[in-house]
Design a protein around this motif. Structure first.
Motif, PDB file in Angstrom:
ATOM      1  N   THR A 157      -3.779   3.937  -0.083  1.00  0.00           N
ATOM      2  CA  THR A 157      -4.324   3.252  -1.330  1.00  0.00           C
ATOM      3  C   THR A 157      -3.393   1.713  -1.288  1.00  0.00           C
ATOM      4  OG1 THR A 157      -4.618   4.758  -2.354  1.00  0.00           O
ATOM      5  CG2 THR A 157      -4.629   3.554  -3.746  1.00  0.00           C
ATOM      6  N   GLY A 158      -4.243   1.022  -1.767  1.00  0.00           N
ATOM      7  CA  GLY A 158      -4.128  -0.583  -1.551  1.00  0.00           C
ATOM      8  C   GLY A 158      -2.720  -0.427  -3.457  1.00  0.00           C
TER       9      GLY A 158
ATOM     10  N   ALA B 137       0.533  -1.494  -0.190  1.00  0.00           N
ATOM     11  CA  ALA B 137       0.446   0.001   0.029  1.00  0.00           C
ATOM     12  C   ALA B 137       1.091   1.152  -0.261  1.00  0.00           C
ATOM     13  CB  ALA B 137      -0.903   0.663   0.782  1.00  0.00           C
TER      14      ALA B 137
ATOM     15  N   THR C  47      -7.732  -0.576   1.104  1.00  0.00           N
ATOM     16  CA  THR C  47      -7.536   0.348   1.405  1.00  0.00           C
ATOM     17  C   THR C  47      -8.517   0.739   2.263  1.00  0.00           C
ATOM     18  OG1 THR C  47      -6.932   0.886  -0.978  1.00  0.00           O
ATOM     19  CG2 THR C  47      -8.527   2.183  -0.131  1.00  0.00           C
TER      20      THR C  47
ATOM     21  N   ASP D 281      -7.040  -4.640  -3.187  1.00  0.00           N
ATOM     22  CA  ASP D 281      -6.290  -3.681  -3.103  1.00  0.00           C
ATOM     23  C   ASP D 281      -7.574  -2.691  -2.559  1.00  0.00           C
ATOM     24  OD1 ASP D 281      -4.017  -3.550  -3.824  1.00  0.00           O
ATOM     25  OD2 ASP D 281      -4.329  -2.401  -5.794  1.00  0.00           O
TER      26      ASP D 281
END
Length: 414
Positions: free
Chosen positions: A212-213, A204, A407, A403
């Protein structure tokens, strides 16, 4: 896992500590309470450290208390919120951000240079720094290596590889008949993390105050593809991790050429199958080039000082000693852990597992430095992503799903 070099405290600090009255010291000095985690050090190490520290700091009475890992997060959180916490606490390196978010940890940024911070192992130093401030001081480290069967390598005419390409080629030669070239379970996300870092990516990335992933990136997808190619050279399950089944039990059955683990796993294999005791060797996880070993997840501990401790000078004296060269070398030799400084990697002695671990530690990393990272591990979409890739799903789509979970988990407290 511990390691600690020693440096003596400045005379001015000692004088301040000696003058400050403290409760209950057997010698009338100031009590300094230190929480160390179970199995971080031997009893002999702790006894010698206490005796020598008190000899060198006559105004301080050291009280080392060993804590269990089970339930420690709540215990440390409560201690940081109290008015009279322990003075020094050993914490997992990836937990520093969580504790620092409580505003109850002393900022030690001004001490980094004095403590040799320019030489610290990145995988310990980086998670100890939160918001540009150094709250955690690296204590000791451990990381994964490749544990291999020396006899099977010799029979196949291969030697420990230095690069990823060499690793794939050697493993393919070893993967013959009943022998698995490598036992790599499909959900070993720590191993995948190393491959992601090797590609220049991360799990991330920060985006202002949020995260954010980052698996659905060229770097993340390339790492997953390499994992897929390596995992296919054995019969590891695609939908479970190294604990289901215990990979050391699988290796002990005698038909695995190599696996990825901390060096201590070799002892478990030998206990289950004594015939393998002298057949196991170690090498660092190979990198993309021979110049640098593969990136690895650095486990280990940092030392923090609770802000509410009224004994800040004495607490810092303990941290400086444990993080200094003398006690780092002592602990490395006692526990076969990696010292907190790259320049001390050679101090682990002649233990081959510790030597391989120390060689790999120079390219160590930690998980994203968010106080909410524990929420990611609780669900662990990275494991789900790996299984999807290994069972033929579209990698980009699987990465995008992972992701999204990463996130949301990291930004849940933003």
């Amino acid at each position: 896992m511990p390691n600690r070099p020693v440096a003596l405290v400045l005379a001015s600090l000692l004088a301040l500590s000696a003058c400050a009255p403290g409760p209950g010291g057997s010698g009338g000095g100031q009590d300094i309470t230190v929480w160390l985690m179970k199995d971080s050090a031997t009893d002999d190490f702790v006894s010698r450290f206490e005796a020598e520290f008190e000899r060198d700091h006559p105004g301080l009475d050291l009280r080392v208390q060993v804590q269990e890992w089970n339930g420690i997060t709540q215990k440390v959180t409560s201690a940081l919120a109290s008015t009279d916490p322990p003075d020094v606490i050993e914490v997992g390196n990836t937990q520093v951000a969580q504790y620092a978010s409580s505003d109850g940890v002393t900022d030690l940024s001004g001490k980094v240079e004095e403590l040799g911070g320019g030489d610290w192992i990145p995988g310990l130093a980086e998670p100890g720094a939160v918001g540009g401030k150094q709250f955690g001081i690296p204590f000791y480290a451990a990381n994964r290596v490749v544990v291999y069967r020396k006899d099977l390598f010799a029979a196949a005419g291969v030697t420990p590889p230095k690069t990823r390409d060499e690793w794939l080629a050697a493993t393919a030669k070893l993967d013959r008949g009943d022998t698995q070239g490598i036992y790599l379970p499909g959900q070993n996300w720590y191993v995948l993390s190393g491959f992601v870092w090797d590609e220049g990516g991360d799990l991330a990335v920060p985006d202002g105050d949020r995260w954010t992933g980052a698996l659905n990136t060229p770097q993340g997808l390339a790492a997953a593809d390499f994992y897929r190619r390596l995992q296919a050279l054995g019969d590891g399950p695609k939908d479970s991790d190294e604990a289901r089944p215990q990979q050391t039990d699988v290796v002990a059955a005698g038909q695995v050429a190599q696996f990825i683990a901390v060096p201590g796993a070799a002892k478990l294999v030998a206990e289950a199958n004594p015939d393998l005791a002298d057949r196991l060797g170690f090498f660092p996880v190979p990198g993309k080039t021979a110049a640098t070993p593969g990136a690895v997840f650095t486990g280990g501990s940092d030392l923090i000082i609770p802000l509410a401790s009224p004994r800040q000078d004495g607490a810092y004296a303990v941290v400086k000693a444990l993080a200094g060269e003398k006690w780092q070398v002592e602990l490395a030799r006692a526990m076969n852990y990696v010292p907190n400084r790259t320049s001390l990697a050679g101090s682990v002695g002649d233990d081959p597992g510790a030597a391989a671990m120390a060689a790999g530690a120079v390219n160590g990393h930690a998980t994203p430095n968010s106080p909410n990272w524990a929420a990611v591990e609780a669900r662990n979409p990275i494991k789900e992503f790996l299984t999807a890739v290994l069972t033929g799903a579209d990698p980009a789509a699987a990465a995008a799903r992972a992701d999204q979970v990463i996130t949301q988990a990291l930004d849940s407290g933003a």
